[in-house]
Scaffold this motif. Structure first.
Motif, mmCIF file in Angstrom:
data_model
loop_
_atom_site.group_PDB
_atom_site.id
_atom_site.type_symbol
_atom_site.label_atom_id
_atom_site.label_comp_id
_atom_site.label_asym_id
_atom_site.label_seq_id
_atom_site.Cartn_x
_atom_site.Cartn_y
_atom_site.Cartn_z
ATOM 1 N N ARG A 174 -42.315 49.923 51.314
ATOM 2 C CA ARG A 174 -40.880 50.004 51.026
ATOM 3 C C ARG A 174 -40.160 48.738 51.482
ATOM 4 N NH1 ARG A 174 -37.959 54.285 54.491
ATOM 5 N NH2 ARG A 174 -38.372 52.608 55.975
ATOM 6 N N ASP A 175 -40.506 48.243 52.685
ATOM 7 C CA ASP A 175 -39.867 47.021 53.184
ATOM 8 C C ASP A 175 -40.219 45.825 52.299
ATOM 9 O OD1 ASP A 175 -38.830 48.529 55.219
ATOM 10 O OD2 ASP A 175 -40.310 47.908 56.715
ATOM 11 N N ASP A 176 -41.508 45.734 51.921
ATOM 12 C CA ASP A 176 -41.926 44.637 51.037
ATOM 13 C C ASP A 176 -41.237 44.743 49.682
ATOM 14 O OD1 ASP A 176 -43.544 43.636 52.987
ATOM 15 O OD2 ASP A 176 -45.405 44.487 52.199
ATOM 16 N N TYR A 177 -41.106 45.971 49.193
ATOM 17 C CA TYR A 177 -40.451 46.187 47.900
ATOM 18 C C TYR A 177 -38.979 45.783 47.970
ATOM 19 C CZ TYR A 177 -38.701 48.626 43.769
ATOM 20 O OH TYR A 177 -38.089 48.929 42.578
ATOM 21 N N SER A 178 -38.323 46.105 49.091
ATOM 22 C CA SER A 178 -36.914 45.749 49.260
ATOM 23 C C SER A 178 -36.736 44.232 49.301
ATOM 24 C CB SER A 178 -36.380 46.382 50.549
ATOM 25 O OG SER A 178 -35.034 46.032 50.759
ATOM 26 N N ARG A 179 -37.614 43.551 50.072
ATOM 27 C CA ARG A 179 -37.540 42.084 50.137
ATOM 28 C C ARG A 179 -37.825 41.465 48.775
ATOM 29 N NH1 ARG A 179 -39.951 42.840 55.305
ATOM 30 N NH2 ARG A 179 -42.026 42.709 54.380
ATOM 31 N N CYS A 180 -38.812 42.024 48.098
ATOM 32 C CA CYS A 180 -39.186 41.512 46.778
ATOM 33 C C CYS A 180 -38.029 41.685 45.787
ATOM 34 C CB CYS A 180 -40.430 42.246 46.288
ATOM 35 S SG CYS A 180 -41.163 41.549 44.807
ATOM 36 N N SER A 181 -37.356 42.826 45.848
ATOM 37 C CA SER A 181 -36.227 43.081 44.946
ATOM 38 C C SER A 181 -35.089 42.093 45.200
ATOM 39 C CB SER A 181 -35.722 44.516 45.130
ATOM 40 O OG SER A 181 -36.726 45.448 44.798
ATOM 41 N N GLN A 182 -34.836 41.792 46.476
ATOM 42 C CA GLN A 182 -33.791 40.823 46.808
ATOM 43 C C GLN A 182 -34.147 39.431 46.289
ATOM 44 O OE1 GLN A 182 -33.207 41.045 51.037
ATOM 45 N NE2 GLN A 182 -32.055 42.958 50.941
ATOM 46 N N GLU A 183 -35.417 39.048 46.478
ATOM 47 C CA GLU A 183 -35.851 37.736 45.989
ATOM 48 C C GLU A 183 -35.734 37.652 44.472
ATOM 49 O OE1 GLU A 183 -39.678 36.623 47.406
ATOM 50 O OE2 GLU A 183 -39.195 36.994 49.511
ATOM 51 N N ILE A 184 -36.092 38.737 43.797
ATOM 52 C CA ILE A 184 -35.976 38.756 42.332
ATOM 53 C C ILE A 184 -34.521 38.580 41.916
ATOM 54 C CG2 ILE A 184 -36.138 40.281 40.319
ATOM 55 C CD1 ILE A 184 -38.740 41.364 41.491
ATOM 56 N N GLN A 185 -33.626 39.258 42.618
ATOM 57 C CA GLN A 185 -32.201 39.149 42.293
ATOM 58 C C GLN A 185 -31.707 37.713 42.489
ATOM 59 O OE1 GLN A 185 -29.742 41.830 44.517
ATOM 60 N NE2 GLN A 185 -27.852 41.184 43.531
ATOM 61 N N PHE A 186 -32.082 37.093 43.618
ATOM 62 C CA PHE A 186 -31.653 35.716 43.882
ATOM 63 C C PHE A 186 -32.229 34.755 42.841
ATOM 64 C CE2 PHE A 186 -31.442 36.968 48.615
ATOM 65 C CZ PHE A 186 -30.141 37.433 48.449
ATOM 66 N N LYS A 187 -33.496 34.959 42.501
ATOM 67 C CA LYS A 187 -34.144 34.048 41.558
ATOM 68 C C LYS A 187 -33.606 34.231 40.140
ATOM 69 C CE LYS A 187 -38.240 33.370 44.357
ATOM 70 N NZ LYS A 187 -39.651 33.686 44.606
ATOM 71 N N LYS A 188 -33.199 35.445 39.804
ATOM 72 C CA LYS A 188 -32.560 35.650 38.503
ATOM 73 C C LYS A 188 -31.229 34.910 38.441
ATOM 74 C CE LYS A 188 -34.533 40.029 36.943
ATOM 75 N NZ LYS A 188 -34.269 41.467 36.662
ATOM 76 N N GLN A 189 -30.486 34.950 39.545
ATOM 77 C CA GLN A 189 -29.225 34.211 39.602
ATOM 78 C C GLN A 189 -29.480 32.710 39.487
ATOM 79 O OE1 GLN A 189 -27.544 35.521 43.315
ATOM 80 N NE2 GLN A 189 -26.770 37.449 42.467
ATOM 81 N N ALA A 190 -30.539 32.236 40.176
ATOM 82 C CA ALA A 190 -30.886 30.818 40.096
ATOM 83 C C ALA A 190 -31.317 30.447 38.679
ATOM 84 C CB ALA A 190 -31.999 30.497 41.086
ATOM 85 N N SER A 191 -32.065 31.344 38.026
ATOM 86 C CA SER A 191 -32.503 31.087 36.652
ATOM 87 C C SER A 191 -31.307 30.996 35.708
ATOM 88 C CB SER A 191 -33.458 32.198 36.202
ATOM 89 O OG SER A 191 -33.891 31.991 34.881
ATOM 90 N N ASP A 192 -30.330 31.875 35.914
ATOM 91 C CA ASP A 192 -29.110 31.819 35.094
ATOM 92 C C ASP A 192 -28.369 30.499 35.312
ATOM 93 O OD1 ASP A 192 -29.670 34.337 34.154
ATOM 94 O OD2 ASP A 192 -28.332 35.378 35.549
ATOM 95 N N ALA A 193 -28.347 30.044 36.575
ATOM 96 C CA ALA A 193 -27.685 28.769 36.877
ATOM 97 C C ALA A 193 -28.415 27.608 36.203
ATOM 98 C CB ALA A 193 -27.631 28.559 38.389
ATOM 99 N N PHE A 194 -29.754 27.661 36.198
ATOM 100 C CA PHE A 194 -30.537 26.633 35.503
ATOM 101 C C PHE A 194 -30.206 26.619 34.008
ATOM 102 C CE2 PHE A 194 -33.697 26.329 39.057
ATOM 103 C CZ PHE A 194 -33.700 24.951 39.155
ATOM 104 N N ASP A 195 -30.077 27.813 33.413
ATOM 105 C CA ASP A 195 -29.760 27.898 31.981
ATOM 106 C C ASP A 195 -28.427 27.225 31.679
ATOM 107 O OD1 ASP A 195 -32.088 29.270 31.519
ATOM 108 O OD2 ASP A 195 -31.155 31.264 31.580
ATOM 109 N N VAL A 196 -27.443 27.471 32.548
ATOM 110 C CA VAL A 196 -26.118 26.856 32.361
ATOM 111 C C VAL A 196 -26.216 25.341 32.490
ATOM 112 C CG1 VAL A 196 -23.799 26.662 33.325
ATOM 113 C CG2 VAL A 196 -24.876 28.915 33.123
ATOM 114 N N ALA A 197 -26.976 24.880 33.507
ATOM 115 C CA ALA A 197 -27.106 23.436 33.729
ATOM 116 C C ALA A 197 -27.813 22.753 32.557
ATOM 117 C CB ALA A 197 -27.867 23.184 35.028
ATOM 118 N N VAL A 198 -28.889 23.375 32.061
ATOM 119 C CA VAL A 198 -29.620 22.801 30.924
ATOM 120 C C VAL A 198 -28.720 22.729 29.699
ATOM 121 C CG1 VAL A 198 -31.498 23.240 29.283
ATOM 122 C CG2 VAL A 198 -31.914 23.445 31.741
#
Length: 409
Positions: free
Chosen positions: A180-204
């Motif tokens: 559960r703890d690993d899943y929670s950390r993984c979910s947070q990382e996925i959320q942050f990386k999705k936000q970063a991916s969206d930012a990359f799309d805007v920059a490109v």
């Protein structure tokens, strides 16, 4: 003329039945391979009633299942499946060729074969409303073991079973918490990386627009401006290439995180019903153990042990308790308040250091006790009466004594 078939070979005389009644003796039915497999399957509950099945399936997760004999017709079977928090009853049909299925075409040679198939395939292909796999079998074999354990009158054996069930539950709980703890950390990382991916799309997108503008400016620029525009254009292309490379690496990492998240979620879903079953087993054994304890307390009344004024000194400190019990006979005891737990037992015992030992007394929603899973005594008085007849050695090997003598008894 049609050729006659040769007469069948006669059996040896020793095998000829001489009794007329013997001709009508019922033969022992021989189970087919598929029927034998069904009777041995842990998820097959035979002629269990619908009420019993409802009780077994209560509070189980979606995908929990079992098979029983149909109540409407002999030789037919019913699959009970948990879906959407409710029990779904699915008739298992059989055609004249002896093949099984939920609907035409029947393609399974046996019910175990059908169950095995739907362990990995959703029933949604049969009924879109049943979009779930047969994930968690309700084990008849495990249930039988639990009932046998609950019917055992051997207190020592019951204690070992209870401790084993509690330890297994704790181990599985720790494993589940890690997932559960690993899943929670993984979910947070996925959320942050999705936000970063969206930012990359805007920059490109911004860089692509800038490149289009530079291309337009180069076509319209004067000759002396073209060189600088080309330099800027190449610089923008280089930076955009790096952006795309970084975005690709991020997306690959994101896909890896998504796979990890799904795996962790699957592991948690596998553990949930197991934890639920272990909890039920532990609670069953606790209830049986408690009933045995209560019977013992009723059968061994003791006015001295049952009256807390003889042994309860709530405001007594640890050092004062040691002084009061110094030199007393083994088994002389008192109970006092403690900083580490609601209460503590202090008892004279030559097997421990200084001849006086201490054991913390905890309290849970179920009652008092020295340690899990034995926090079961409704009152301190019940605990004292019970351990007046049972050694503390099971808690501490050096304390080979009972609560024999209340300090003021």
């Amino acid at each position: 003329m049609q050729e006659l078939e040769s007469a069948p070979t006669l059996p040896p005389k020793g095998h000829v039945r001489t009794s007329q009644a013997a001709l009508f003796e019922p033969s022992t039915p021989i189970l087919s391979a598929s029927e034998l497999g069904l009777s041995e399957a842990e998820w097959y509950w035979g002629s269990a009633t619908r009420e019993k099945i409802d009780d077994l399936m209560k509070d189980t997760p979606d995908g929990t299942f079992l098979v029983r004999d149909a109540s409407s017709k002999v030789g037919e079977y019913t699959l009970t499946l948990r879906k959407g928090g409710c029990n779904k009853l699915v008739k298992i049909c059989r055609n004249r060729q002896g093949r099984y299925g939920f609907s035409e075409p029947y393609r399974f040679n046996s019910i175990p074969e059908l169950v095995q198939f739907y362990r990995s395939e959703s029933l949604g292909e049969y009924n879109p409303m049943l979009n779930v796999k047969l994930l968690y079998p309700v084990s008849r074999l495990q249930h039988t073991e639990e009932v046998e354990a609950s019917n055992s009158d051997d207190l020592g054996k019951m204690r070992k079973q209870l401790e084993s069930a509690h330890l297994e539950y704790l181990n599985r709980s720790r494993q589940y918490n890690l997932y559960r703890d690993d899943y929670s950390r993984c979910s947070q990382e996925i959320q942050f990386k999705k936000q970063a991916s969206d930012a990359f799309d805007v920059a490109v997108l911004m860089f692509e627009e800038q490149l289009l503008l530079h291309d337009k400016f180069q076509r319209e620029a004067h000759r002396h401006e073209i060189y600088c525009l080309k330099e800027n254009y190449e610089l923008l292309k280089s930076q955009m290439s790096k952006l795309k490379q970084s975005r690709q690496e991020l997306q690959e990492n994101l896909r890896g995180q998504a796979v990890l998240s799904r795996n962790l979620d699957r592991e948690m879903n596998v553990l949930k019903p197991e934890l639920n079953q272990l909890c039920k087993t532990r609670d069953l054994l606790q209830t049986k153990f408690l009933s045995t304890v209560l019977v013992y307390i009723q059968q061994h009344p003791s006015s001295v042990h049952a009256d807390s004024q003889h042994w309860l000194l709530p405001d007594c400190s640890r050092s004062t308790a040691e002084s009061l019990l110094a030199g007393k006979a083994d088994g002389t005891f008192l109970i006092r308040r403690s900083a580490g737990a609601p209460f503590a037992l202090t008892i004279a015992c030559h097997g421990v250091e200084k001849g006086v030992g201490h054991i913390l007394i905890y309290r849970s929603e179920r009652g008092f006790g020295f340690t899990e899973p034995y926090l079961l005594f409704q009152t301190l008085n019940d605990l004292v009466v019970y351990y007046a007849g049972h050694s503390l050695e099971e808690l501490n090997p050096k304390m080979n004594t009972t609560l024999a003598y209340p300090l003021h008894g």
